[in-house]
Scaffold this active site. Structure first.
Site, PDB file in Angstrom:
ATOM      1  N   LYS A 151       0.790  -1.432  -0.142  1.00 61.81           N
ATOM      2  CA  LYS A 151      -0.033   0.095  -0.072  1.00 61.81           C
ATOM      3  C   LYS A 151       0.891   1.294   0.065  1.00 61.81           C
ATOM      4  O   LYS A 151       0.574   2.215  -0.859  1.00 61.81           O
ATOM      5  CB  LYS A 151      -0.880   0.053   1.056  1.00 61.81           C
ATOM      6  N   ARG A 175      -9.585   0.541   8.301  1.00 62.24           N
ATOM      7  CA  ARG A 175      -9.063  -0.565   8.854  1.00 62.24           C
ATOM      8  C   ARG A 175      -9.809  -1.649   9.136  1.00 62.24           C
ATOM      9  O   ARG A 175      -9.567  -2.879   9.936  1.00 62.24           O
ATOM     10  CB  ARG A 175      -7.682  -0.667   9.476  1.00 62.24           C
ATOM     11  N   ARG A 212      11.810  -5.228   4.938  1.00 62.54           N
ATOM     12  CA  ARG A 212      11.595  -3.805   4.471  1.00 62.54           C
ATOM     13  C   ARG A 212      12.468  -2.869   5.239  1.00 62.54           C
ATOM     14  O   ARG A 212      13.003  -3.272   6.631  1.00 62.54           O
ATOM     15  CB  ARG A 212      10.147  -3.568   5.082  1.00 62.54           C
ATOM     16  N   ARG A 238      11.522  -0.775  10.663  1.00 61.64           N
ATOM     17  CA  ARG A 238      10.332  -0.436  11.261  1.00 61.64           C
ATOM     18  C   ARG A 238      10.195  -1.286  12.820  1.00 61.64           C
ATOM     19  O   ARG A 238      10.440  -2.307  12.592  1.00 61.64           O
ATOM     20  CB  ARG A 238       9.145  -0.435  10.790  1.00 61.64           C
ATOM     21  N   ARG A 249       0.128  -8.457  13.371  1.00 59.36           N
ATOM     22  CA  ARG A 249      -0.635  -7.494  12.505  1.00 59.36           C
ATOM     23  C   ARG A 249      -1.310  -8.305  11.424  1.00 59.36           C
ATOM     24  O   ARG A 249      -2.303  -7.881  10.966  1.00 59.36           O
ATOM     25  CB  ARG A 249       0.626  -6.852  11.977  1.00 59.36           C
TER      26      ARG A 249
HETATM   27  P1  AMP Z   1       0.796   1.024   8.618  1.00 56.85           P
HETATM   28  O1  AMP Z   1       2.075   1.886   8.534  1.00 56.85           O
HETATM   29  O2  AMP Z   1      -0.253   1.347   7.726  1.00 56.85           O
HETATM   30  O3  AMP Z   1       1.336  -0.608   8.834  1.00 56.85           O
HETATM   31  O4  AMP Z   1       0.384   1.237  10.035  1.00 56.85           O
HETATM   32  C1  AMP Z   1       1.235   1.146  11.246  1.00 56.85           C
HETATM   33  C2  AMP Z   1       0.532   0.965  12.407  1.00 56.85           C
HETATM   34  O5  AMP Z   1      -0.408   2.202  12.659  1.00 56.85           O
HETATM   35  C3  AMP Z   1      -0.571  -0.141  12.618  1.00 56.85           C
HETATM   36  O6  AMP Z   1      -0.336  -1.320  13.029  1.00 56.85           O
HETATM   37  C4  AMP Z   1      -1.653   0.413  13.535  1.00 56.85           C
HETATM   38  O7  AMP Z   1      -1.088   0.308  14.910  1.00 56.85           O
HETATM   39  C5  AMP Z   1      -1.567   2.072  13.274  1.00 56.85           C
HETATM   40  N1  AMP Z   1      -2.741   2.332  12.460  1.00 56.85           N
HETATM   41  C6  AMP Z   1      -2.329   2.788  10.963  1.00 56.85           C
HETATM   42  N2  AMP Z   1      -3.749   2.860  10.401  1.00 56.85           N
HETATM   43  C7  AMP Z   1      -4.842   2.670  11.439  1.00 56.85           C
HETATM   44  C8  AMP Z   1      -5.987   2.643  11.306  1.00 56.85           C
HETATM   45  N3  AMP Z   1      -6.790   2.769  10.205  1.00 56.85           N
HETATM   46  N4  AMP Z   1      -6.766   2.335  12.571  1.00 56.85           N
HETATM   47  C9  AMP Z   1      -6.092   2.134  13.375  1.00 56.85           C
HETATM   48  N5  AMP Z   1      -4.627   1.894  13.634  1.00 56.85           N
HETATM   49  C10 AMP Z   1      -4.094   2.182  12.482  1.00 56.85           C
END
Ligand code: AMP
Length: 211
Positions: free
Chosen positions: A13, A84, A123, A156, A167
């Site tokens: 994404k 999400r 990553r 990360r 996750r």
């Molecule tokens: P990402 O970078 O999209 O993988 O997001 C990293 C982390 O941010 C996730 O594992 C969640 O803890 C938090 N996060 C990102 N987007 C959301 C969302 N829409 N709702 C809740 N937590 C989020």
């Protein structure tokens, strides 16, 4: 062009959001990046979300809902990382109605668990500008250095085996049902995202052109 990107962690994404934003001259709204930036700044919001992110679980809906509402405007965008879960999808629908926004398409990046694990464990990200790399699939020109801004790349915190597993679990339980939700809305484009980033981008572009 107003797009929503859906897919498991590691489905690409973030990578596709960058390419789509550049090619279609639209704004990238990456919720994970926005939250990581707040954690880095140690802001009030950052302190609120840090623990959830480190554990690989979702930040509470009302916290992320406010961030999204603030960032969405009636101009071209590609939304990465929101919604999400179903409650967030319903909240987003209300935001769109309030702001008179019509979405162009929802793009679902479909990947196998094997791809996810490989991608996330290899990553590397730039802590400065947020650019994404992969040690074998998308290596930077100079090992460990960001192509875009020259900063030292990092892994990360949530890209470690235990948190990756969590996750994936959260995705299956909370985010996967979104595919059905948007299928009913009739503007869902499903793309095989196990391929390399360039091919996935070409597939998305041709689906956007041909419907
Ligand atoms: P990402 O970078 O999209 O993988 O997001 C990293 C982390 O941010 C996730 O594992 C969640 O803890 C938090 N996060 C990102 N987007 C959301 C969302 N829409 N709702 C809740 N937590 C989020």
């Amino acid at each position: 062009m107003k797009l929503i990107l859906l897919g498991a962690p590691g489905s690409g994404k973030g990578t596709q959001a960058v390419v789509l934003a550049k090619n279609f001259k639209i704004r990238k709204i990456s919720l994970g990046d926005i939250l990581r930036e707040e954690v880095k700044k140690d802001s009030e919001l950052g302190r609120k979300v840090k623990q959830y992110m480190e554990q690989g679980v979702l930040v509470p809906d009302e916290v992320v809902g406010a961030v999204i509402e603030e960032n969405i405007k009636d101009e071209g965008f590609v939304l990465d990382g929101y919604p999400r879960n179903l409650a967030q999808a319903e909240n987003l629908q209300k935001i769109f109605e309030r702001k008179h926004i019509q979405i162009t398409a929802v793009v679902y990046l479909d990947v196998t668990t094997e791809t996810v694990v490989k991608r996330l464990s290899g990553r590397r990200i730039c802590p400065q500008c947020g650019a994404n790399f992969h040690i074998t699939n998308m290596p930077p020109k100079v090992e460990g250095v960001c192509d875009a801004c020259g900063s030292k790349l990092i892994q990360r915190k949530d890209d470690n085996p235990e948190v990756i597993e969590k996750r994936i679990e959260v995705f299956e339980a909370e985010s996967a049902p979104l595919k059905d939700y948007y299928q009913k809305e009739d503007n869902l484009l499903v793309v095989d995202a196990n391929k390399d980033a360039q091919e996935v981008f070409m597939d998305i572009s041709s689906l956007l052109k041909n419907g």
